[in-house]
Scaffold this motif. Structure first.
Motif, PDB file in Angstrom:
ATOM      1  N   GLU A  73       0.886  -1.167   0.229  1.00 51.39           N
ATOM      2  CA  GLU A  73       0.038   0.099   0.007  1.00 51.39           C
ATOM      3  C   GLU A  73       0.700   1.246   0.039  1.00 51.39           C
ATOM      4  O   GLU A  73       0.302   2.284  -0.744  1.00 51.39           O
ATOM      5  CB  GLU A  73      -0.887  -0.161   1.165  1.00 51.39           C
ATOM      6  CG  GLU A  73      -1.827  -1.182   1.407  1.00 51.39           C
ATOM      7  CD  GLU A  73      -2.885  -1.081   0.068  1.00 51.39           C
ATOM      8  OE1 GLU A  73      -3.059  -0.029  -0.457  1.00 51.39           O
ATOM      9  OE2 GLU A  73      -3.462  -2.200  -0.092  1.00 51.39           O
ATOM     10  N   VAL A  74       1.988   1.122   0.718  1.00 47.91           N
ATOM     11  CA  VAL A  74       2.735   2.486   0.704  1.00 47.91           C
ATOM     12  C   VAL A  74       3.795   2.716  -0.441  1.00 47.91           C
ATOM     13  O   VAL A  74       3.887   3.699  -0.994  1.00 47.91           O
ATOM     14  CB  VAL A  74       3.223   2.583   2.185  1.00 47.91           C
ATOM     15  CG1 VAL A  74       4.243   3.810   2.463  1.00 47.91           C
ATOM     16  CG2 VAL A  74       2.188   2.544   3.399  1.00 47.91           C
ATOM     17  N   THR A  75       4.641   1.676  -0.493  1.00 48.13           N
ATOM     18  CA  THR A  75       5.905   1.868  -1.539  1.00 48.13           C
ATOM     19  C   THR A  75       5.440   2.048  -2.808  1.00 48.13           C
ATOM     20  O   THR A  75       5.881   2.960  -3.462  1.00 48.13           O
ATOM     21  CB  THR A  75       6.549   0.443  -1.425  1.00 48.13           C
ATOM     22  OG1 THR A  75       7.191   0.415   0.119  1.00 48.13           O
ATOM     23  CG2 THR A  75       7.701   0.740  -2.231  1.00 48.13           C
ATOM     24  N   PRO A  76       4.232   1.491  -3.399  1.00 43.81           N
ATOM     25  CA  PRO A  76       3.864   1.711  -4.615  1.00 43.81           C
ATOM     26  C   PRO A  76       3.339   3.041  -4.583  1.00 43.81           C
ATOM     27  O   PRO A  76       3.536   3.829  -5.756  1.00 43.81           O
ATOM     28  CB  PRO A  76       2.714   0.929  -4.874  1.00 43.81           C
ATOM     29  CG  PRO A  76       2.728  -0.302  -3.844  1.00 43.81           C
ATOM     30  CD  PRO A  76       3.426   0.366  -2.618  1.00 43.81           C
ATOM     31  N   ARG A  77       3.040   3.916  -3.768  1.00 44.26           N
ATOM     32  CA  ARG A  77       2.412   5.219  -3.785  1.00 44.26           C
ATOM     33  C   ARG A  77       3.578   6.280  -3.631  1.00 44.26           C
ATOM     34  O   ARG A  77       3.683   7.573  -4.048  1.00 44.26           O
ATOM     35  CB  ARG A  77       1.380   5.583  -2.790  1.00 44.26           C
ATOM     36  CG  ARG A  77      -0.097   4.777  -3.275  1.00 44.26           C
ATOM     37  CD  ARG A  77      -0.890   5.126  -2.255  1.00 44.26           C
ATOM     38  NE  ARG A  77      -2.310   4.591  -2.699  1.00 44.26           N
ATOM     39  CZ  ARG A  77      -2.685   3.210  -2.457  1.00 44.26           C
ATOM     40  NH1 ARG A  77      -1.948   2.422  -1.386  1.00 44.26           N
ATOM     41  NH2 ARG A  77      -3.927   2.784  -2.680  1.00 44.26           N
ATOM     42  N   PHE A  78       4.550   6.010  -2.930  1.00 43.28           N
ATOM     43  CA  PHE A  78       5.789   6.620  -2.622  1.00 43.28           C
ATOM     44  C   PHE A  78       7.109   5.841  -2.821  1.00 43.28           C
ATOM     45  O   PHE A  78       7.759   5.851  -1.643  1.00 43.28           O
ATOM     46  CB  PHE A  78       5.598   6.999  -1.053  1.00 43.28           C
ATOM     47  CG  PHE A  78       4.443   8.025  -0.986  1.00 43.28           C
ATOM     48  CD1 PHE A  78       4.669   9.443  -1.199  1.00 43.28           C
ATOM     49  CD2 PHE A  78       3.350   7.791  -0.359  1.00 43.28           C
ATOM     50  CE1 PHE A  78       3.521  10.323  -0.992  1.00 43.28           C
ATOM     51  CE2 PHE A  78       2.090   8.572  -0.190  1.00 43.28           C
ATOM     52  CZ  PHE A  78       2.428   9.916  -0.576  1.00 43.28           C
ATOM     53  N   PRO A  79       7.384   5.532  -3.834  1.00 40.83           N
ATOM     54  CA  PRO A  79       8.436   4.721  -4.287  1.00 40.83           C
ATOM     55  C   PRO A  79       9.952   5.359  -3.904  1.00 40.83           C
ATOM     56  O   PRO A  79      10.877   4.693  -3.800  1.00 40.83           O
ATOM     57  CB  PRO A  79       8.413   4.103  -5.647  1.00 40.83           C
ATOM     58  CG  PRO A  79       7.553   5.253  -6.294  1.00 40.83           C
ATOM     59  CD  PRO A  79       6.607   5.779  -5.095  1.00 40.83           C
ATOM     60  N   ASP A  80       9.859   6.813  -4.079  1.00 42.71           N
ATOM     61  CA  ASP A  80      11.117   7.537  -4.044  1.00 42.71           C
ATOM     62  C   ASP A  80      11.695   7.375  -2.353  1.00 42.71           C
ATOM     63  O   ASP A  80      13.020   7.629  -2.363  1.00 42.71           O
ATOM     64  CB  ASP A  80      11.070   8.862  -4.480  1.00 42.71           C
ATOM     65  CG  ASP A  80      10.773   8.968  -5.850  1.00 42.71           C
ATOM     66  OD1 ASP A  80      11.134   7.834  -6.517  1.00 42.71           O
ATOM     67  OD2 ASP A  80      10.006   9.940  -6.228  1.00 42.71           O
ATOM     68  N   GLY A  81      10.839   7.122  -1.422  1.00 47.45           N
ATOM     69  CA  GLY A  81      11.392   6.990  -0.139  1.00 47.45           C
ATOM     70  C   GLY A  81      10.375   7.358   0.948  1.00 47.45           C
ATOM     71  O   GLY A  81       9.497   8.048   0.770  1.00 47.45           O
ATOM     72  N   LEU A  82      10.801   6.907   2.185  1.00 43.87           N
ATOM     73  CA  LEU A  82       9.894   7.108   3.599  1.00 43.87           C
ATOM     74  C   LEU A  82      10.519   6.773   4.625  1.00 43.87           C
ATOM     75  O   LEU A  82      11.842   6.266   4.544  1.00 43.87           O
ATOM     76  CB  LEU A  82       8.566   6.233   3.163  1.00 43.87           C
ATOM     77  CG  LEU A  82       8.820   4.737   2.921  1.00 43.87           C
ATOM     78  CD1 LEU A  82       8.909   3.989   4.390  1.00 43.87           C
ATOM     79  CD2 LEU A  82       7.716   4.297   2.170  1.00 43.87           C
TER      80      LEU A  82
END
Length: 148
Positions: A73-82
């Motif tokens: 759910e998260v990485t596909p939406r914010f692949p550049d980093g978190l």
């Protein structure tokens, strides 16, 4: 008379040069510093607080389940980093009688402050509530100045 013309000419040149200099400063600030590609009002820092376990050991979401959620759910939406931080917090029910203490995961994302990015955050919150059965995911957002 001639010295008055020279003085007027000098003042006119000074005013024009000052205007050019201030115009260059405005243009420079609009283009941005290459080391700071985004203006502060164009970026946001979002923090999402996900409950993963109560103090009494109930409602525990293990690391494997959390990572699966991040991957889906998260990485596909914010692949550049978190960033994900482990936390522990507490809050009181609205009735004021019951205090809940919980382990949590804090997701920090720096992103463009756009409708599309805010929709991505809302989609993540909705997905967590659906997957975990929790009623809410706290979202704190503020404007930030970023540099890469």
């Amino acid at each position: 008379m001639r010295s008055l013309r020279h003085c007027m000419f000098a003042v006119t040149v000074a005013v024009l040069l000052a205007g050019c200099a201030s115009g260059a400063l405005v243009a420079s600030s609009m283009q941005g510093d290459p080391a700071r590609p985004a203006q502060s009002n164009a970026w946001a820092r979002s923090e999402l607080y996900f409950a993963v376990g109560n103090e009494d050991g109930s409602d525990t979401i293990d690391d494997a389940r959390w990572r699966a959620f991040l991957d889906a759910e998260v990485t596909p939406r914010f692949p550049d980093g978190l960033t994900v931080l482990d936390g522990y917090g507490q809050w009181r029910f609205r009735d004021g009688n019951r205090l809940v203490r919980q382990r949590c995961k804090v997701l920090v994302v720096l992103h463009e402050n756009t409708d599309a990015r805010r929709a991505d955050i809302d989609a993540i919150r909705t997905a967590w509530k659906r997957a975990s059965g929790h009623e809410s995911v706290l979202w704190a957002r503020q404007a930030v100045d970023v540099s890469f």
